[in-house]
Design a protein around this motif. Structure first.
Motif, PDB file in Angstrom:
ATOM      1  N   HIS A  38       5.672 -33.985  15.012  1.00 55.52           N
ATOM      2  CA  HIS A  38       4.475 -33.485  14.302  1.00 55.52           C
ATOM      3  C   HIS A  38       4.370 -32.266  13.879  1.00 55.52           C
ATOM      4  N   LEU A  39       3.402 -31.735  13.128  1.00 53.74           N
ATOM      5  CA  LEU A  39       3.135 -30.421  12.683  1.00 53.74           C
ATOM      6  C   LEU A  39       1.387 -30.225  13.011  1.00 53.74           C
ATOM      7  N   ALA A  40       1.094 -29.019  13.194  1.00 56.29           N
ATOM      8  CA  ALA A  40      -0.327 -28.909  13.339  1.00 56.29           C
ATOM      9  C   ALA A  40      -0.454 -27.735  12.231  1.00 56.29           C
ATOM     10  N   VAL A  41      -1.675 -28.087  11.367  1.00 54.10           N
ATOM     11  CA  VAL A  41      -1.962 -27.408  10.386  1.00 54.10           C
ATOM     12  C   VAL A  41      -3.343 -26.591  10.732  1.00 54.10           C
ATOM     13  N   HIS A  42      -3.587 -25.420  10.487  1.00 53.79           N
ATOM     14  CA  HIS A  42      -4.762 -24.778  10.976  1.00 53.79           C
ATOM     15  C   HIS A  42      -5.168 -23.896   9.757  1.00 53.79           C
ATOM     16  N   THR A  43      -6.690 -23.885   9.528  1.00 54.33           N
ATOM     17  CA  THR A  43      -7.167 -22.942   8.354  1.00 54.33           C
ATOM     18  C   THR A  43      -7.547 -21.776   9.400  1.00 54.33           C
ATOM     19  N   LEU A  44      -7.665 -20.565   8.706  1.00 55.10           N
ATOM     20  CA  LEU A  44      -7.944 -19.303   9.254  1.00 55.10           C
ATOM     21  C   LEU A  44      -9.168 -18.920   8.457  1.00 55.10           C
ATOM     22  N   ARG A  45     -10.178 -18.275   9.249  1.00 55.28           N
ATOM     23  CA  ARG A  45     -11.330 -17.541   8.812  1.00 55.28           C
ATOM     24  C   ARG A  45     -10.956 -16.250   8.130  1.00 55.28           C
ATOM     25  N   ASP A  46     -11.677 -16.066   7.359  1.00 54.97           N
ATOM     26  CA  ASP A  46     -11.653 -14.619   6.279  1.00 54.97           C
ATOM     27  C   ASP A  46     -11.299 -13.461   7.225  1.00 54.97           C
ATOM     28  N   ASP A  47     -11.724 -13.485   8.502  1.00 60.17           N
ATOM     29  CA  ASP A  47     -11.656 -12.455   9.305  1.00 60.17           C
ATOM     30  C   ASP A  47     -10.507 -12.619  10.477  1.00 60.17           C
ATOM     31  N   GLN A  48      -9.500 -13.287  10.093  1.00 57.88           N
ATOM     32  CA  GLN A  48      -8.353 -13.651  10.705  1.00 57.88           C
ATOM     33  C   GLN A  48      -6.963 -13.116  10.430  1.00 57.88           C
TER      34      GLN A  48
ATOM     35  N   SER B 204     -10.365 -21.686  12.288  1.00 52.53           N
ATOM     36  CA  SER B 204     -11.631 -22.361  11.523  1.00 52.53           C
ATOM     37  C   SER B 204     -11.546 -23.779  11.594  1.00 52.53           C
ATOM     38  N   ALA B 205     -10.349 -24.291  11.738  1.00 54.82           N
ATOM     39  CA  ALA B 205     -10.224 -25.798  11.804  1.00 54.82           C
ATOM     40  C   ALA B 205      -8.685 -26.194  11.751  1.00 54.82           C
ATOM     41  N   TRP B 206      -8.567 -27.209  12.274  1.00 53.70           N
ATOM     42  CA  TRP B 206      -6.725 -27.905  12.564  1.00 53.70           C
ATOM     43  C   TRP B 206      -6.886 -29.438  12.360  1.00 53.70           C
ATOM     44  N   PHE B 207      -5.485 -29.833  12.140  1.00 54.44           N
ATOM     45  CA  PHE B 207      -5.406 -31.151  12.156  1.00 54.44           C
ATOM     46  C   PHE B 207      -4.094 -31.365  12.673  1.00 54.44           C
ATOM     47  N   LEU B 208      -3.793 -32.271  13.541  1.00 50.92           N
ATOM     48  CA  LEU B 208      -2.476 -32.430  14.178  1.00 50.92           C
ATOM     49  C   LEU B 208      -1.851 -33.770  13.074  1.00 50.92           C
ATOM     50  N   GLY B 209      -0.466 -33.576  12.559  1.00 48.63           N
ATOM     51  CA  GLY B 209      -0.191 -34.586  11.542  1.00 48.63           C
ATOM     52  C   GLY B 209       1.148 -35.083  12.235  1.00 48.63           C
ATOM     53  N   ARG B 210       1.475 -36.400  11.922  1.00 49.97           N
ATOM     54  CA  ARG B 210       2.827 -37.142  12.236  1.00 49.97           C
ATOM     55  C   ARG B 210       3.747 -37.001  11.022  1.00 49.97           C
ATOM     56  N   VAL B 211       4.867 -36.584  11.160  1.00 47.42           N
ATOM     57  CA  VAL B 211       5.868 -36.300  10.377  1.00 47.42           C
ATOM     58  C   VAL B 211       6.109 -37.574   9.438  1.00 47.42           C
ATOM     59  N   GLU B 212       5.704 -37.996   8.256  1.00 47.74           N
ATOM     60  CA  GLU B 212       6.224 -39.492   7.726  1.00 47.74           C
ATOM     61  C   GLU B 212       7.423 -39.127   6.885  1.00 47.74           C
TER      62      GLU B 212
ATOM     63  N   ASP C 270      13.866 -23.976  -2.096  1.00 46.08           N
ATOM     64  CA  ASP C 270      14.095 -23.126  -0.963  1.00 46.08           C
ATOM     65  C   ASP C 270      13.027 -23.510   0.117  1.00 46.08           C
ATOM     66  N   HIS C 271      12.263 -24.574  -0.192  1.00 43.99           N
ATOM     67  CA  HIS C 271      11.297 -25.020   0.776  1.00 43.99           C
ATOM     68  C   HIS C 271      11.673 -26.318   0.889  1.00 43.99           C
ATOM     69  N   VAL C 272      11.045 -26.997   2.182  1.00 40.12           N
ATOM     70  CA  VAL C 272      11.290 -28.548   2.429  1.00 40.12           C
ATOM     71  C   VAL C 272       9.686 -28.959   2.500  1.00 40.12           C
ATOM     72  N   GLY C 273       9.083 -30.044   1.951  1.00 42.02           N
ATOM     73  CA  GLY C 273       7.871 -30.723   2.154  1.00 42.02           C
ATOM     74  C   GLY C 273       7.923 -31.761   3.317  1.00 42.02           C
ATOM     75  N   PHE C 274       6.659 -31.370   4.184  1.00 44.73           N
ATOM     76  CA  PHE C 274       6.713 -32.345   5.278  1.00 44.73           C
ATOM     77  C   PHE C 274       5.446 -33.211   4.925  1.00 44.73           C
ATOM     78  N   LEU C 275       5.424 -34.491   4.815  1.00 44.91           N
ATOM     79  CA  LEU C 275       4.511 -35.363   4.607  1.00 44.91           C
ATOM     80  C   LEU C 275       3.775 -35.627   5.894  1.00 44.91           C
ATOM     81  N   LEU C 276       2.590 -35.480   6.138  1.00 39.98           N
ATOM     82  CA  LEU C 276       2.036 -35.711   7.353  1.00 39.98           C
ATOM     83  C   LEU C 276       0.663 -36.578   7.162  1.00 39.98           C
ATOM     84  N   SER C 277       0.771 -37.334   8.281  1.00 40.71           N
ATOM     85  CA  SER C 277      -0.241 -38.444   8.740  1.00 40.71           C
ATOM     86  C   SER C 277      -1.106 -37.829   9.795  1.00 40.71           C
ATOM     87  N   PRO C 278      -2.545 -37.484   9.430  1.00 37.35           N
ATOM     88  CA  PRO C 278      -3.306 -37.061  10.415  1.00 37.35           C
ATOM     89  C   PRO C 278      -3.305 -37.858  11.921  1.00 37.35           C
TER      90      PRO C 278
END
Length: 165
Positions: free
Chosen positions: A63-73, A114-122, A129-137
């Protein structure tokens, strides 16, 4: 100058903090390449640099957790984008917890975001130079009373990365 510079220089989108865990290892980094990629079923793709520690931990994570940040963070962005987990334990410097909705410990969730979701790596996609991780919330933060302004790429473009991209 790259072939996409003229196009991408015009973009300004949210940045995210991605966290993960595998075994006893935890990691997290600031991410600029991420997007919802399907509505039905809901899917989100996040891209991790092969050069950073978060990618090395995420290769073994469920799993990966993805978080959004407020503009004051910006300080949170600096911690996860300007420092490397190879040198410091980023989680000693910020509040976090294991999400209870997901059951077992899967990926650390930051407390003050601001918000977060936890996603299972599908699945994973090598993009260069980057690897994409497809997440299912599988879990997400409760909705807040208002939608705060988010921290954007233009707010952190001057950060020196903890690892080269």
């Amino acid at each position: 100058m790259g072939e996409l510079d003229t196009f991408t220089d015009a973009l300004d989108y949210p940045v995210y903090v991605v966290t993960t865990a595998a075994g006893e290892r935890m990691a997290g980094c600031l991410v600029g390449f991420a997007s919802q990629c399907s509505m039905d079923p809901p899917r989100f793709m996040v891209w991790l640099s092969k050069a950073n520690r978060t990618y090395r931990v995420a290769r073994d994570a469920s799993h990966l957790a993805v978080h959004t940040l407020r503009d004051d963070q910006r300080d949170t962005a600096e911690l996860f984008g300007g420092r490397t987990g190879d040198e410091i334990d980023k989680f000693e410097h910020i509040g976090w917890r294991w999400p209870t909705a997901a059951g077992a410990a899967t990926a650390p969730v930051l407390d003050d975001v601001s918000a977060w979701f936890l996603g299972r790596v599908e699945g994973r996609v090598d993009g260069g130079d980057h690897v994409g991780f497809l997440l299912s919330p599988v879990a997400e933060s409760p909705a807040g009373p208002v939608r705060p302004p988010l921290l954007l790429l233009s707010d952190v473009v001057d950060l020196s990365p903890g690892h080269p991209a």
